[in-house]
Design an enzyme around this catalytic site. Structure first.
Site, short mmCIF file in Angstrom:
data_model
loop_
_atom_site.label_atom_id
_atom_site.label_comp_id
_atom_site.label_asym_id
_atom_site.label_seq_id
_atom_site.Cartn_x
_atom_site.Cartn_y
_atom_site.Cartn_z
N CYS A 260 2.23 -3.59 4.09
CA CYS A 260 1.45 -2.41 4.48
C CYS A 260 2.18 -1.81 5.68
O CYS A 260 3.35 -2.12 5.92
CB CYS A 260 -0.01 -2.77 4.76
SG CYS A 260 -0.30 -3.89 6.14
N GLY A 261 1.51 -0.99 6.46
CA GLY A 261 2.20 -0.34 7.58
C GLY A 261 2.75 -1.36 8.58
O GLY A 261 3.88 -1.23 9.04
N THR A 262 1.93 -2.35 8.89
CA THR A 262 2.36 -3.36 9.87
C THR A 262 2.44 -4.77 9.29
O THR A 262 2.98 -5.67 9.94
CB THR A 262 1.32 -3.44 11.02
OG1 THR A 262 0.05 -3.75 10.42
CG2 THR A 262 1.23 -2.14 11.79
N GLY A 263 1.83 -4.99 8.14
CA GLY A 263 1.68 -6.35 7.58
C GLY A 263 0.40 -7.01 8.07
O GLY A 263 -0.08 -7.97 7.46
N ILE A 264 -0.17 -6.47 9.12
CA ILE A 264 -1.32 -7.14 9.75
C ILE A 264 -2.59 -7.05 8.89
O ILE A 264 -3.26 -8.05 8.65
CB ILE A 264 -1.56 -6.58 11.17
CG1 ILE A 264 -0.36 -6.93 12.07
CG2 ILE A 264 -2.85 -7.13 11.77
CD1 ILE A 264 -0.39 -6.26 13.44
N GLY A 265 -2.90 -5.84 8.43
CA GLY A 265 -4.10 -5.68 7.60
C GLY A 265 -4.02 -6.53 6.34
O GLY A 265 -5.00 -7.20 5.97
N MET A 266 -2.87 -6.53 5.69
CA MET A 266 -2.68 -7.34 4.49
C MET A 266 -2.92 -8.82 4.80
O MET A 266 -3.56 -9.54 4.03
CB MET A 266 -1.26 -7.16 3.94
CG MET A 266 -1.03 -5.84 3.23
SD MET A 266 -1.90 -5.75 1.65
CE MET A 266 -0.95 -4.45 0.83
N HIS B 17 6.93 -24.30 9.45
CA HIS B 17 5.87 -24.92 10.25
C HIS B 17 4.46 -24.64 9.71
O HIS B 17 3.60 -25.50 9.79
CB HIS B 17 5.90 -24.39 11.69
CG HIS B 17 7.04 -24.92 12.49
ND1 HIS B 17 6.93 -25.25 13.82
CD2 HIS B 17 8.33 -25.17 12.16
CE1 HIS B 17 8.09 -25.68 14.28
NE2 HIS B 17 8.97 -25.63 13.29
N ASP C 195 0.87 -1.18 0.00
CA ASP C 195 0.00 0.00 0.00
C ASP C 195 0.90 1.23 0.00
O ASP C 195 2.14 1.13 -0.14
CB ASP C 195 -1.04 -0.04 1.14
CG ASP C 195 -0.45 0.19 2.53
OD1 ASP C 195 0.77 0.39 2.65
OD2 ASP C 195 -1.23 0.17 3.50
N HIS C 196 0.30 2.40 0.18
CA HIS C 196 1.04 3.67 0.07
C HIS C 196 2.12 3.82 1.15
O HIS C 196 3.06 4.59 0.97
CB HIS C 196 0.06 4.84 0.15
CG HIS C 196 -0.86 4.76 1.32
ND1 HIS C 196 -1.98 3.95 1.31
CD2 HIS C 196 -0.81 5.32 2.55
CE1 HIS C 196 -2.59 4.04 2.49
NE2 HIS C 196 -1.89 4.86 3.25
N ARG D 106 6.68 -32.83 8.47
CA ARG D 106 6.16 -33.33 9.76
C ARG D 106 5.01 -32.45 10.29
O ARG D 106 4.29 -32.85 11.18
CB ARG D 106 7.28 -33.46 10.78
CG ARG D 106 7.89 -32.17 11.25
CD ARG D 106 9.17 -32.39 12.03
NE ARG D 106 9.86 -31.15 12.28
CZ ARG D 106 9.72 -30.42 13.38
NH1 ARG D 106 8.93 -30.82 14.33
NH2 ARG D 106 10.38 -29.28 13.52
N HIS D 107 4.82 -31.27 9.69
CA HIS D 107 3.72 -30.40 10.12
C HIS D 107 2.47 -30.52 9.23
O HIS D 107 1.51 -29.81 9.42
CB HIS D 107 4.18 -28.94 10.14
CG HIS D 107 5.31 -28.69 11.09
ND1 HIS D 107 5.14 -28.64 12.45
CD2 HIS D 107 6.64 -28.52 10.86
CE1 HIS D 107 6.32 -28.44 13.03
NE2 HIS D 107 7.24 -28.36 12.09
C1 RB5 Z 1 -2.59 2.53 6.39
O1 RB5 Z 1 -2.53 3.75 7.04
C2 RB5 Z 1 -2.42 1.39 7.39
O2 RB5 Z 1 -3.57 1.24 8.14
C3 RB5 Z 1 -2.06 0.10 6.70
O3 RB5 Z 1 -0.89 0.28 6.00
C4 RB5 Z 1 -1.80 -1.12 7.56
O4 RB5 Z 1 -0.87 -0.86 8.57
C5 RB5 Z 1 -2.93 -1.88 8.04
O5 RB5 Z 1 -2.80 -2.94 8.66
#
Ligand code: RB5
Length: 151
Positions: free
Chosen positions: A68-74, A101, A12-13, A134-135
């Site tokens: 993305c910012g954290t990878g979590i949203g993706m 794993h 993302d941006h 094995r996993h």
């Molecule tokens: C965008 O501002 C941010 O929310 C996105 O990059 C990401 O971190 C979401 O998980």
């Protein structure tokens, strides 16, 4: 002759400044990059998670890389697609373990939580680590959950 492996890639941006460096790094490692570029401005990460997840699920790409910012949203968005296992990696150990794993086929990284060199290094570890058979039983159980209509 070895077949070139294709990696589906999107950010993302938040990763606009580092996306070319990461793409070039993947190319230098010998991969072909299927880039879903958001073409500047701001974008919504679920749109790009879906593109990469579909490319991996449909075997247009061997594995996927999402940033993305954290990878979590993706990762949350990509995991909605059947047969995708997308995992966030916080360090080198988790980059290895999600391949070894969890049989992850998409790695998700955070542009706000890691440097570009840490991101590249984690991607390399993820791509070069084989799944440990094995996993398998546990991965089969994940696939069974996918088949349930409601749980
Ligand atoms: C965008 O501002 C941010 O929310 C996105 O990059 C990401 O971190 C979401 O998980």
């Amino acid at each position: 002759m070895e077949t070139v492996k294709r990696i589906a890639f999107a950010t993302d941006h938040t990763a606009i400044q580092i996306r070319e460096t990461i793409k070039n790094y993947l190319k230098d490692l010998g991969y072909e990059v299927l880039d879903f570029d958001f073409c500047g401005g701001s974008c919504d990460y679920p749109d790009y998670a879906l593109k990469v997840a579909k490319a991996v699920a449909n075997n247009e790409a061997y594995k996927g890389v999402l940033i993305c910012g954290t990878g979590i949203g993706m990762s949350i968005a990509a995991n909605k697609v059947k047969s995708v296992i997308a995992a966030v990696c916080w360090n080198e150990d988790t980059a290895r373990l999600v391949a070894e794993h969890n049989c992850a086929n998409i790695v998700c990284l955070g542009s706000r939580t890691a440097t570009v060199s840490q991101i590249c290094h984690r991607i390399k570890i993820f791509l070069e680590t084989p799944f440990e058979e094995r996993h398998s039983k546990r991965i089969e159980k994940i696939k069974q959950i996918e088949k349930m209509e409601s749980c």
